[in-house]
Design an enzyme around this catalytic site. Structure first.
Site, PDB file in Angstrom:
ATOM      1  N   GLN A 269     -28.986 -33.569  19.370  1.00  0.00           N
ATOM      2  CA  GLN A 269     -28.078 -33.551  20.509  1.00  0.00           C
ATOM      3  C   GLN A 269     -28.753 -32.892  21.701  1.00  0.00           C
ATOM      4  O   GLN A 269     -29.408 -31.861  21.576  1.00  0.00           O
ATOM      5  CB  GLN A 269     -26.799 -32.790  20.150  1.00  0.00           C
ATOM      6  CG  GLN A 269     -25.901 -33.517  19.170  1.00  0.00           C
ATOM      7  CD  GLN A 269     -25.166 -34.685  19.814  1.00  0.00           C
ATOM      8  OE1 GLN A 269     -25.229 -34.901  21.016  1.00  0.00           O
ATOM      9  NE2 GLN A 269     -24.461 -35.449  18.985  1.00  0.00           N
ATOM     10  N   TYR A 296     -23.300 -41.836   9.196  1.00  0.00           N
ATOM     11  CA  TYR A 296     -24.163 -41.776  10.386  1.00  0.00           C
ATOM     12  C   TYR A 296     -24.647 -40.328  10.544  1.00  0.00           C
ATOM     13  O   TYR A 296     -24.580 -39.731  11.618  1.00  0.00           O
ATOM     14  CB  TYR A 296     -23.419 -42.225  11.646  1.00  0.00           C
ATOM     15  CG  TYR A 296     -22.702 -43.551  11.543  1.00  0.00           C
ATOM     16  CD1 TYR A 296     -23.344 -44.754  11.858  1.00  0.00           C
ATOM     17  CD2 TYR A 296     -21.370 -43.604  11.150  1.00  0.00           C
ATOM     18  CE1 TYR A 296     -22.677 -45.969  11.779  1.00  0.00           C
ATOM     19  CE2 TYR A 296     -20.697 -44.828  11.068  1.00  0.00           C
ATOM     20  CZ  TYR A 296     -21.361 -46.000  11.376  1.00  0.00           C
ATOM     21  OH  TYR A 296     -20.700 -47.203  11.299  1.00  0.00           O
ATOM     22  N   GLU A 319     -27.407 -41.911   6.041  1.00  0.00           N
ATOM     23  CA  GLU A 319     -28.121 -42.127   7.304  1.00  0.00           C
ATOM     24  C   GLU A 319     -29.118 -43.271   7.162  1.00  0.00           C
ATOM     25  O   GLU A 319     -29.840 -43.368   6.160  1.00  0.00           O
ATOM     26  CB  GLU A 319     -28.853 -40.850   7.716  1.00  0.00           C
ATOM     27  CG  GLU A 319     -29.826 -40.981   8.867  1.00  0.00           C
ATOM     28  CD  GLU A 319     -29.190 -41.532  10.143  1.00  0.00           C
ATOM     29  OE1 GLU A 319     -29.881 -42.264  10.868  1.00  0.00           O
ATOM     30  OE2 GLU A 319     -28.002 -41.234  10.408  1.00  0.00           O
ATOM     31  N   ASP A 367     -19.819 -40.183  12.810  1.00  0.00           N
ATOM     32  CA  ASP A 367     -20.421 -39.887  14.116  1.00  0.00           C
ATOM     33  C   ASP A 367     -21.332 -41.053  14.496  1.00  0.00           C
ATOM     34  O   ASP A 367     -22.559 -40.938  14.471  1.00  0.00           O
ATOM     35  CB  ASP A 367     -21.209 -38.578  14.026  1.00  0.00           C
ATOM     36  CG  ASP A 367     -21.769 -38.132  15.370  1.00  0.00           C
ATOM     37  OD1 ASP A 367     -21.383 -38.732  16.396  1.00  0.00           O
ATOM     38  OD2 ASP A 367     -22.591 -37.202  15.393  1.00  0.00           O
ATOM     39  N   CYS A 441     -19.285 -40.636  21.199  1.00  0.00           N
ATOM     40  CA  CYS A 441     -19.922 -40.461  22.508  1.00  0.00           C
ATOM     41  C   CYS A 441     -19.664 -41.669  23.403  1.00  0.00           C
ATOM     42  O   CYS A 441     -20.130 -41.716  24.537  1.00  0.00           O
ATOM     43  CB  CYS A 441     -21.426 -40.229  22.351  1.00  0.00           C
ATOM     44  SG  CYS A 441     -22.318 -41.597  21.576  1.00  0.00           S
TER      45      CYS A 441
END
Length: 506
Positions: A269, A296, A319, A367, A441
């Site tokens: 991030q 994710y 992932e 996410d 996001c």
């Protein structure tokens, strides 16, 4: 803690901005309920950046504390029953701790910054107000000795640079760590590998950065120097080959209550402090001793933070980027010794057979990238009753174990990591999700996913919070909590009954 590879088997308060005319050192603000009353644009919350008109990084200059998109978000969540949506303004300046910058121009006049909107013309941004101050300082050092890439000719040496700031320094008081962060520099070099033509210039540039910004320099600025090798003429920043050149190999950050390892090739991030605020909020919605699946998951930061802070029975991280595995393995080695969870990391695509990832957990954390959830995962969540039946069916046939043949499952098992809990395994009915925590996001994609989930009546929206991950843009980070079943009606206020003999006010 050892690990091993798995073998196959509304009433709102008005927001008040406390910024001063000159941007102060970054400080964390508290989350505030959103006011529906329009407010004048205070210059104290303006960007004050000399690059604003030309740089494509920021889209608005005023009201950094209150993006215009907030009005849409507030109305959207109110429509679906969340009247206490909050927004954390976070840091307004110097918040970006991770930046990928193009390098063009000439050795006498290098341009290090972002592309102008719709072009491949690089805008130099030496005084970027979004960057952590030490990113700007490292860029200034870099421009003193650089041979930029010439895109039209395919010549030159340095194509891009990635700057990542670590603020994890336990030798300093906590209040001083952020502003004294060290910069990991990744040089994206225009060659196939470290033995190609021009490697001597790469080593010379790395030594220059280390001599003038390393621990023996007047100002210790550089954490480490890495190289990435890229010769593609496509719009791809990184190649597949990485090499550690100088400084510390491991890059650590402290977020969510744990030490996190991040390789230069793994996702991190950009707004470290805002992400930490989000994790602290998220942890409150995960019951102690839950079983959690983190989809994710990247390097497993969210899942591992929950293992440490919520004493989860199990954590399952999924992932698709195999580069994240190394960071995950290093992070689990620094987990507190009190962590006693069963923890696994799977290199797999969460959209393939999503039912298999949902069974066995009562909390799902998702996410996804900006585009939102994969349609197969949305369908699985909407048809959660099928997950329940599948879980019950598997529990009724404990001895009927079939050989796994699905190739994506076999690949996930081969590339997975597992830490087993020391607690004895309980013989219980497999869990099914009761809570979904969605981190987004991409506002537009989130709205579509949210409406789709709620349309099934299998879930209802319980809470929602916004975070100012990217001040100066029309982007907000959303933390939304969904619960199983139809939405519960909130009890209304009962009117007080007055006795006949009560005195009346005239």
């Amino acid at each position: 803690m050892a690990f091993r590879l798995i073998s196959p088997p509304p009433s709102f308060h008005r927001f008040t901005c406390h910024a001063t005319t000159v941007p102060p050192p970054p400080q964390i603000s508290t989350a505030t309920p959103i006011s529906s009353t329009p407010q004048p644009p205070p210059l104290t919350c303006a960007l004050h950046c000399p690059h604003f008109q030309s740089c494509s990084g920021c889209t608005h200059e005023l009201n950094l504390h209150r993006p215009v998109i907030l009005e849409d978000a507030t109305n959207f969540f109110r429509k679906y029953g969340v009247t206490d949506f909050t927004f954390d303004t976070c840091n307004l300046w110097g918040w970006r701790c991770r930046a990928k910058l193009a390098v063009r121009g000439s050795s006498t006049n290098p341009l290090i910054g972002l592309y102008e909107e719709g072009t491949h013309n690089v805008i130099d941004i030496p005084q970027c107000k979004a960057h952590h101050p030490n990113i700007n300082a490292a860029v200034e050092l870099l421009r003193q000795d650089v041979d930029p890439y010439l895109e039209d000719e395919g010549t030159g040496e340095l194509r891009y640079v990635q700057m990542a700031v670590t603020t994890h320094n336990t030798s300093l008081p906590a209040a001083q760590r952020y502003m004294n962060g060290k910069v990991q520099v990744t040089l994206v070099w225009n060659s196939r590998n470290e033995n190609s033509h021009g490697s001597d210039k790469l080593i010379a540039l790395a030594n220059f950065l280390w001599k003038n910004g390393g621990p023996q320099s007047r100002l210790h600025l550089i954490h480490s120097v890495w190289a990435n090798f890229q010769t593609s003429d496509k719009n791809i920043i990184f190649g597949n080959r990485w090499r550690h050149l100088l400084g510390e190999r491991d890059f650590w950050e402290r977020v969510g209550g744990i030490d996190v390892s991040l390789a230069p090739s793994s996702f991190g991030q950009a707004n470290t402090r805002a992400f930490d605020s989000l994790l602290q909020k998220l942890q409150k919605y995960v019951p102690y001793e839950s079983s959690v699946t983190d989809l994710y998951a990247g390097a497993g930061v969210i899942g591992l933070s929950l293992a440490a802070t919520r004493k989860c029975r199990s954590i399952k991280c999924v992932e698709i980027n195999k580069e994240s595995k190394v960071s995950f393995e290093k992070t689990i080695e620094r987990l507190p010794t009190t962590v006693n969870s069963s923890i696994t990391w799977h290199h797999a695509d969460a959209s393939k057979d999503p039912f298999s990832w949902l069974v066995g957990s009562d909390v799902i954390v998702i996410d996804p990238p900006r585009k939102g959830l994969d349609s197969s995962l949305i369908d699985a969540l909407k048809n959660i009753s099928l997950v329940v039946r599948k879980a019950l069916s598997s529990s009724e046939r404990p001895n009927s174990v079939q050989e796994e043949k699905r190739p994506w499952v076999l690949r996930a098992n081969e590339a997975s990591v597992q830490i087993k809990s020391k607690l004895p395994e309980a013989n219980i009915t497999p869990l099914v999700p009761q809570t979904v925590i969605y981190i987004s996001c991409g506002w537009e994609s989130f709205k579509e996913d949210c409406k789709s989930l709620l349309s099934s009546k299998a879930w209802y929206l319980e809470k929602a919070h916004g975070f100012n991950f990217f001040p100066g843009t029309q982007s907000v980070e959303i933390l939304a909590v969904f619960k199983r079943g139809p939405q519960k009606k909130k009890p209304g206020k009962k009117k007080k009954k007055h006795s006949q003999g009560a005195a009346r006010h005239k």
